[in-house]
Write a protein that holds these residues in place. Structure first.
Motif, PDB file in Angstrom:
ATOM      1  N   ILE A 112       0.838  -1.205   0.000  1.00 32.59           N
ATOM      2  CA  ILE A 112       0.000   0.000   0.000  1.00 32.59           C
ATOM      3  C   ILE A 112       0.870   1.251   0.000  1.00 32.59           C
ATOM      4  O   ILE A 112       0.607   2.219  -0.728  1.00 32.59           O
ATOM      5  CB  ILE A 112      -0.971  -0.011   1.202  1.00 32.59           C
ATOM      6  N   LYS A 113       1.948   1.231   0.796  1.00 34.25           N
ATOM      7  CA  LYS A 113       2.886   2.365   0.793  1.00 34.25           C
ATOM      8  C   LYS A 113       3.499   2.568  -0.590  1.00 34.25           C
ATOM      9  O   LYS A 113       3.667   3.702  -1.048  1.00 34.25           O
ATOM     10  CB  LYS A 113       3.987   2.132   1.833  1.00 34.25           C
ATOM     11  N   ASP A 114       3.844   1.457  -1.239  1.00 28.22           N
ATOM     12  CA  ASP A 114       4.408   1.543  -2.594  1.00 28.22           C
ATOM     13  C   ASP A 114       3.401   2.159  -3.567  1.00 28.22           C
ATOM     14  O   ASP A 114       3.767   2.934  -4.455  1.00 28.22           O
ATOM     15  CB  ASP A 114       4.822   0.152  -3.093  1.00 28.22           C
ATOM     16  N   SER A 115       2.116   1.797  -3.384  1.00 32.38           N
ATOM     17  CA  SER A 115       1.079   2.337  -4.267  1.00 32.38           C
ATOM     18  C   SER A 115       0.876   3.836  -4.035  1.00 32.38           C
ATOM     19  O   SER A 115       0.664   4.594  -4.985  1.00 32.38           O
ATOM     20  CB  SER A 115      -0.248   1.587  -4.057  1.00 32.38           C
ATOM     21  N   ILE A 116       0.951   4.253  -2.768  1.00 33.10           N
ATOM     22  CA  ILE A 116       0.849   5.692  -2.471  1.00 33.10           C
ATOM     23  C   ILE A 116       1.999   6.439  -3.141  1.00 33.10           C
ATOM     24  O   ILE A 116       1.801   7.495  -3.760  1.00 33.10           O
ATOM     25  CB  ILE A 116       0.843   5.933  -0.945  1.00 33.10           C
ATOM     26  N   LYS A 117       3.191   5.853  -3.084  1.00 33.63           N
ATOM     27  CA  LYS A 117       4.360   6.456  -3.730  1.00 33.63           C
ATOM     28  C   LYS A 117       4.139   6.556  -5.240  1.00 33.63           C
ATOM     29  O   LYS A 117       4.445   7.576  -5.870  1.00 33.63           O
ATOM     30  CB  LYS A 117       5.601   5.616  -3.423  1.00 33.63           C
TER      31      LYS A 117
END
Length: 236
Positions: A112-117
């Motif tokens: 999810i953090k990667d997707s936000i990035k």
């Protein structure tokens, strides 16, 4: 096998037949433009594909599976997301919280953090305003947020409903550049758009919807050169 196949779809509002037995398909990796006048049935088609409406007849096959009777939340989990007409952001929540809600079907926090990035790379303005309440964003920024929120579910197929509506010409160009970029990164796009010229410029193929029926289909460039399309939808 097509990523999405719509077969003989019929949809009604009470006694009014909004969709009259349409069939079309979307291959993986394509941008498909669905164009037509107001009331032609474009939004109804998207809502039926994404599970927000149920058809009277016909079927929707996604990634080889019949999803006609599946609820919308299950369809999202299968890799399809929709950017609704009118943006529909959660106006009392921050930009970041809106994005996190787009990932509600996912569990891996690192992913999810990667997707936000990834979303921030596509929409730098959203990162600048990540702690800002969504209702205070401009129309263009809200459109970017609606697109970013849909990308948070990591869709294979994204349905976009009138993404350029109400935006300035400069922002329209920016939004279409981003749609092309999203597609180049591997997401298939089904685009409903009244700005037929811009839609066909970035699309691989297109379908023309008139009063619930598909009247024309073909390569996007061929449709742009079609006299009927140019007169009715391109203002020429």
């Amino acid at each position: 096998m097509a990523l999405l196949e719509v077969k003989d779809l019929e949809v009604s509002y009470g006694v009014i037949r909004a969709i009259k037995g349409i069939s079309f398909q979307v291959e993986e990796g394509e941008i498909i433009a669905l164009i037509g006048a107001n009331g032609a049935g474009k939004t109804t088609t998207l809502h039926t594909i994404s599970g927000l409406m149920k058809p009277d007849k016909g079927s929707v096959i996604y990634n080889g599976e019949d999803i006609t009777k599946k609820p919308a939340y299950q369809i999202v989990s299968m890799g399809m997301a929709q950017v609704p007409e009118g943006r529909r952001v959660f106006s009392n929540l921050t930009v970041l919280d809106n994005l996190k809600l787009g990932a509600y079907s996912r569990k891996n926090k690192d992913e999810i953090k990667d997707s936000i990035k990834y979303v921030y790379e596509k929409f730098p303005r959203l990162e600048e305003r990540k702690n800002q309440v969504a209702g205070t964003l401009s129309g263009g920024e809200q459109q970017m947020l609606a697109m970013g929120r849909a990308l948070m579910s990591r869709p294979k197929l994204i349905l976009m409903d009138e993404p350029s509506m109400g935006l300035s010409p400069l922002l329209v160009n920016e939004i279409f550049d981003i749609i092309r970029s999203i597609n180049e990164n591997g997401t298939t796009v089904l685009l409903v758009e009244q700005n037929a010229k811009k839609a066909l410029e970035i699309a691989d193929r297109g379908y023309v919807l008139e009063t619930g029926s598909i009247s024309l289909s073909g390569d996007a460039k061929d449709l742009m050169n079609n006299d009927e399309v140019r007169k009715a939808y391109l203002g020429e």
